[in-house]
Design an enzyme around this catalytic site. Sequence first.
Site, PDB file in Angstrom:
ATOM      1  NE  ARG A  80     -51.591  17.428  42.733  1.00  0.00           N
ATOM      2  CZ  ARG A  80     -50.693  17.218  41.774  1.00  0.00           C
ATOM      3  NH1 ARG A  80     -50.951  17.532  40.512  1.00  0.00           N
ATOM      4  NH2 ARG A  80     -49.541  16.661  42.051  1.00  0.00           N
ATOM      5  CG  HIS A 124     -45.258  19.997  40.597  1.00  0.00           C
ATOM      6  ND1 HIS A 124     -46.597  19.629  40.564  1.00  0.00           N
ATOM      7  CD2 HIS A 124     -44.785  19.741  39.364  1.00  0.00           C
ATOM      8  CE1 HIS A 124     -46.899  19.191  39.355  1.00  0.00           C
ATOM      9  NE2 HIS A 124     -45.817  19.251  38.600  1.00  0.00           N
ATOM     10  CD  GLU A 169     -46.199  13.359  37.087  1.00  0.00           C
ATOM     11  OE1 GLU A 169     -45.199  13.652  36.408  1.00  0.00           O
ATOM     12  OE2 GLU A 169     -47.342  13.382  36.630  1.00  0.00           O
ATOM     13  CG  ASN A 295     -50.338  13.234  38.513  1.00  0.00           C
ATOM     14  OD1 ASN A 295     -51.298  13.384  39.270  1.00  0.00           O
ATOM     15  ND2 ASN A 295     -49.217  13.910  38.662  1.00  0.00           N
ATOM     16  CE1 TYR A 297     -51.654  15.327  31.640  1.00  0.00           C
ATOM     17  CE2 TYR A 297     -50.367  14.098  33.250  1.00  0.00           C
ATOM     18  CZ  TYR A 297     -50.999  15.265  32.851  1.00  0.00           C
ATOM     19  OH  TYR A 297     -50.981  16.362  33.672  1.00  0.00           O
ATOM     20  CD  GLU A 365     -50.217  16.600  37.081  1.00  0.00           C
ATOM     21  OE1 GLU A 365     -49.810  16.315  35.933  1.00  0.00           O
ATOM     22  OE2 GLU A 365     -49.480  17.021  37.989  1.00  0.00           O
TER      23      GLU A 365
HETATM   24  C1  FCB Z   1     -47.030  15.944  34.545  1.00  0.00           C
HETATM   25  C2  FCB Z   1     -46.542  17.045  35.475  1.00  0.00           C
HETATM   26  C3  FCB Z   1     -47.144  18.383  35.211  1.00  0.00           C
HETATM   27  C4  FCB Z   1     -47.315  18.650  33.732  1.00  0.00           C
HETATM   28  C5  FCB Z   1     -48.020  17.502  33.068  1.00  0.00           C
HETATM   29  C6  FCB Z   1     -48.294  17.703  31.601  1.00  0.00           C
HETATM   30  O1  FCB Z   1     -46.044  14.962  34.428  1.00  0.00           O
HETATM   31  O2  FCB Z   1     -46.804  16.701  36.811  1.00  0.00           O
HETATM   32  O3  FCB Z   1     -46.362  19.358  35.838  1.00  0.00           O
HETATM   33  O4  FCB Z   1     -46.089  18.898  33.175  1.00  0.00           O
HETATM   34  O5  FCB Z   1     -47.280  16.330  33.239  1.00  0.00           O
END
Ligand code: FCB
Length: 460
Positions: A80, A124, A169, A295, A297, A365
């Site tokens: 990607r 992006h 995002e 995405n 985290y 992500e």
């Molecule tokens: C996301 C972004 C990516 C990177 C990660 C850690 O929000 O899409 O570009 O910065 O976080």
Amino acid sequence: MSVTVGRVTRPPLQFATATSSYQVEGAVGEHGRGPSIWDTFCAQPGRIVDGSDGSIACGSYHRWSSDLDLLSALGVDTYRFSVAWPRVQPTGSGPPNPAGLDHYERVVDGLLERGIAPNVTLYHWDLPQPLEDAGGWPHRDTASRFADYATLVHARLGDRVRWWGTVNEPWVASFLGYAAGVHAPGRRDPAAAFAAAHHLLLGHALAAEAIRSADPAADVGLALNLTTVLVDDEEAFEPGEQIDALHNGLWLDPLRDGRYPRTVLDLAPLLGDPSVVRDGDLALVRGSVTWLGVNYYTPIRIASHGESHGGPGQEVAAFPGVAPFAVAPRGAVTAMGWEIEPLGLRDLLDRLHSWDPTMPLHITENGIALPDDVRRPDGSVDDPARIDYLRRHLAVVDTARSRGVDVRTYTVWSLLDNFEWAMGYTQRFGLVEVDPLTGERRPKASFTWLAEEIARRRDG
Ligand code: FCB
């Protein structure tokens, strides 16, 4: 390993890694690329914690071929990456710069030669600066410019790329860029942020429509930074709902139902001019994706009192009308200060399954920045905490699949240590270390772990 749930057998989980143009390419002044809002933002003192920028980054614009060799060594199914709009249209409109398209054509062909499927993200965050000068995402015309640009990229690559992501995002691009001002273009104007959010969705839908009219079989989606909002005390329910609506519902509801959530509509008059939403806009957004990128985290854990300790979510405090709250991560956190909680991903996947059980989901992500990558005597980096993070999130994905959630891909952010936006080079998410002086690539222990995990699943 395929998964059988009831009578449905799903193909094996696909693996990928991700990067984005401004974070890895460098070469910002080469071959006709125009300036983007990130070039401008980085040049303003105090915007980037270490005063750096993406002008050199990982040098991937020139090193693309050896970067693709790293992907072959990992054994991933997909890569990607994003196309830099200002390489294709240096001023954001008008005819394409052939050198820009040539570059991405080489990358796509290089991937296909290696048996790796390209997943191309069109935006992006590197908006051509002239478009920001004309009003940026809060300005409706930017959405149409984006669809024109998508048409140009698709015209060159559409015969080889099946899998398209329009916007990465939009929450970050609109709220961090136009309300909190911590990302480019650095505006602090909540009303502009709401307009930007709407026009990012509209731009996505117009681009998706343009791509599909050229190729009805194209698979078009987008990647959202969705999350699970955890509320620690009763008084935080109201801000919890508001944050959830701005983070998740603002995107998910229009995509499925063609309308904004009630909570967002209640906030909208406080956020600016609701008339930016014109008749027919949301009908275009509805049903505009054939896949959804997730995405993930960290969850957002909020409380009614106390100090915010960083982490996504707090930027919403910039909005008038949002009840007071604190972002309060608990337990282990990453170098970014983000709480590590794989169960947040589990709850999110369950929610998305209820949102639309037929929608293919791709984790586009997932990854971790570590404060203390440990160097071994041979110079390589040992990063057991990254392996642990990835392993635990992958386990959640496997479990979700065995319960019938249609997750198809697991993508690690990122292939390389790279330019982490306002955090500059202080945050390292890569499976591969990049020497800041020479650009030399050194795979970390997590790279070897992932390669073995992919091979084990393929052989098993
Ligand atoms: C996301 C972004 C990516 C990177 C990660 C850690 O929000 O899409 O570009 O910065 O976080």
